[in-house]
Design an enzyme around this catalytic site. Structure first.
Site, mmCIF file in Angstrom:
data_model
loop_
_atom_site.group_PDB
_atom_site.id
_atom_site.type_symbol
_atom_site.label_atom_id
_atom_site.label_comp_id
_atom_site.label_asym_id
_atom_site.label_seq_id
_atom_site.Cartn_x
_atom_site.Cartn_y
_atom_site.Cartn_z
ATOM 1 N N LYS A 61 -20.814 2.422 5.896
ATOM 2 C CA LYS A 61 -21.392 2.244 4.567
ATOM 3 C C LYS A 61 -20.586 3.025 3.542
ATOM 4 O O LYS A 61 -20.058 4.109 3.821
ATOM 5 C CB LYS A 61 -22.846 2.718 4.539
ATOM 6 N N GLU A 103 -25.202 4.278 9.824
ATOM 7 C CA GLU A 103 -24.184 3.230 9.695
ATOM 8 C C GLU A 103 -22.896 3.857 9.167
ATOM 9 O O GLU A 103 -22.792 4.185 7.992
ATOM 10 C CB GLU A 103 -24.683 2.123 8.769
ATOM 11 N N GLU A 143 -38.182 -0.499 1.791
ATOM 12 C CA GLU A 143 -37.269 0.544 2.270
ATOM 13 C C GLU A 143 -37.814 1.896 1.852
ATOM 14 O O GLU A 143 -38.246 2.069 0.712
ATOM 15 C CB GLU A 143 -35.863 0.418 1.667
ATOM 16 N N GLU A 189 -25.558 8.336 2.518
ATOM 17 C CA GLU A 189 -25.750 6.898 2.684
ATOM 18 C C GLU A 189 -25.499 6.465 4.131
ATOM 19 O O GLU A 189 -26.048 5.462 4.586
ATOM 20 C CB GLU A 189 -24.818 6.125 1.752
#
Length: 462
Positions: free
Chosen positions: A322, A319, A265, A328
């Protein structure tokens, strides 16, 4: 050893080298914590028109595994943290998990690795639970060996940089003392099985937490001046320093065997809360463009300049469900509706030649020709029957001059289907102006920025 066998062996090695050069070193993380994301089928279709040939997911979502079947894209699947302890209990538990979660989708879906947990050693609750990780990995490995799948599917796990007691200078890095009793057998397992050490490395967080001490360009992978390590290594970007810090930590626990390191990642958020310094679309575009180029480069790190490092960009989508700060939820290159969060450089692996939704909606990329150094080649795992049909089309109705593929032609050797098809596909692609739709061939082809020419075989370009 007879001359014919030597010739066959040399041809095979050339073919393997050709395929290796065509495989991208860039993957993508595909998270699904959002209520506005496109279907896995649409995601798979979109990624087939890019250089991305590896996708990492955080579970074994059957809809995703089905969507990526026969796509030519490799998947890394994950055992959720809460299931690690159960798999560690005995081999039968691991066998049951594999039989229910993975076996039904093989071999149509190309699963190449199982990540046992995500940042398990730093995210799992009490320290007493850490001891279940390596037994879980061993149990899954036993299942793969029993089914003859251990060479195709590797068992590993991903770590955050928090497993290190310190990361700078890289030459002096080491693992946290409390983790060494677990990390030592874990890395030995990876070395024994040929599985990679996966690390989630984020220069963004280091910069956000210390903006007065860390140069922004250094965090964004672009400090030309460089930062000097105590052993004389010079780092022009923080990511390389983080990778080499992991190398040093592995060496510090007494393991000198080769263990591949993969950046499982890495990314940069385009938006954040007031305290999320540097989280802007401009910085995200800069970092991810450079990260993609970094992953596609054959150059390694200062400690191991000849060892290419694969990277998995985080992430495919923003997203919206999250937890945590706004940053984030904003690491994605794409919004849930398929539109770009920011305009990615057209030279990157995602680009099909223009703006738009890149295959998610009706407003697909414009198809403007790429720059000069772009070729079209067959995907290494593409179905041979389809590849043969494509080769027949290109060298027949498609109008490609395939004389170089005849015996004594410059590209006859290696006399292998995918090698011949790559030459024909590229010729057709170049003839038709390098539009992205001319390098699809029913999902069996991809574009590459590395010249696939070899020996006497020269791949044409427009």
């Amino acid at each position: 050893m007879s001359p014919p066998f030597l010739f066959q062996l040399m041809s095979m090695l050339i073919f393997i080298q050709l395929l290796t050069r065509n495989v991208s070193g860039v993957g993508i993380n595909y998270g699904t914590l959002g209520n506005n994301l496109p279907s896995p089928k649409k995601v798979a279709e979109m990624l087939q028109s890019t250089l991305i040939d590896k996708v990492k997911i955080y579970d074994t979502n059957p809809e995703i595994l089905t969507a990526f079947s026969n796509s030519g894209i490799d998947l890394i699947v994950s055992v959720e943290n809460e299931n690690v302890a159960n798999i560690s209990s005995d081999t039968s538990a691991a066998d049951k998990w594999f039989a229910e979660r993975i076996s039904p989708f093989l071999p149509a879906t190309s699963v190449i690795a199982i990540a046992v947990g995500n940042e398990f050693l730093t995210n799992s609750a009490p320290a007493s639970d850490m001891g279940v990780l390596v037994p879980a990995m061993r149990n899954l490995q036993s299942v793969l060996v029993s089914q003859g799948l251990d060479r195709k599917i590797k068992v590993t796990t991903s770590h955050s940089m928090a497993v290190l007691a310190s990361s700078f200078p890289p030459s002096s890095a080491s693992f946290l003392p409390d983790l060494i009793p677990t990390m030592t057998p874990l890395v030995e397992f990876l070395a024994d099985t040929g599985a990679p050490f996966m690390v989630n490395a984020y220069p963004y967080f280091a910069y956000r937490d210390n903006p007065s001490k860390i140069d922004l360009e250094y965090a964004l992978l672009g400090n030309a001046t460089g930062v000097h390590d105590s052993n004389g290594y010079v780092y022009t970007n923080m990511l390389d320093a983080q990778i080499d810090a992991v190398r040093s930590a592995i060496k510090a626990i007494g393991i000198n065997r080769t263990v591949e390191i993969i950046v499982s990642e890495s990314g940069w958020p385009s938006k954040g809360d007031p305290g999320d310094i540097g989280a802007t679309p401009e910085n995200a575009k800069t970092y991810n463009t450079r990260l993609i180029l970094r992953g596609d480069s054959p150059v390694g790190t200062p400690m191991r300049p000849k060892e290419k490092v694969d990277v998995f960009v985080f992430a495919l989508f923003n997203e919206n469900q999250k937890e945590g700060s706004a940053s984030e939820r904003n690491f994605g290159i794409f919004n849930g509706d398929g539109s770009k969060v920011y305009e990615v450089d057209l030279s990157c692996n995602f680009c099909s030649g223009g703006g738009g939704k890149l295959g998610f909606g009706e407003n697909v990329a414009s198809g403007a020709p790429r720059g000069a150094s772009v070729w079209c080649v067959a995907k290494p795992h593409a179905d041979e029957k389809v590849v043969q049909a494509v080769l027949d089309f290109c060298c027949g109705p498609g109008g490609v001059d395939c004389k170089e593929l005849f015996e004594k032609g410059g590209c006859f050797e290696p006399n292998k289907l995918h090698a011949h098809a790559s030459y024909a596909m590229n010729s057709y692609y170049q003839m038709h102006g390098r539009n992205y739709w001319n390098c699809d061939f029913k999902g069996t082809a991809l574009v590459t920025f590395s010249d696939p020419s070899y020996g006497t075989c020269r791949y044409p370009q427009q």
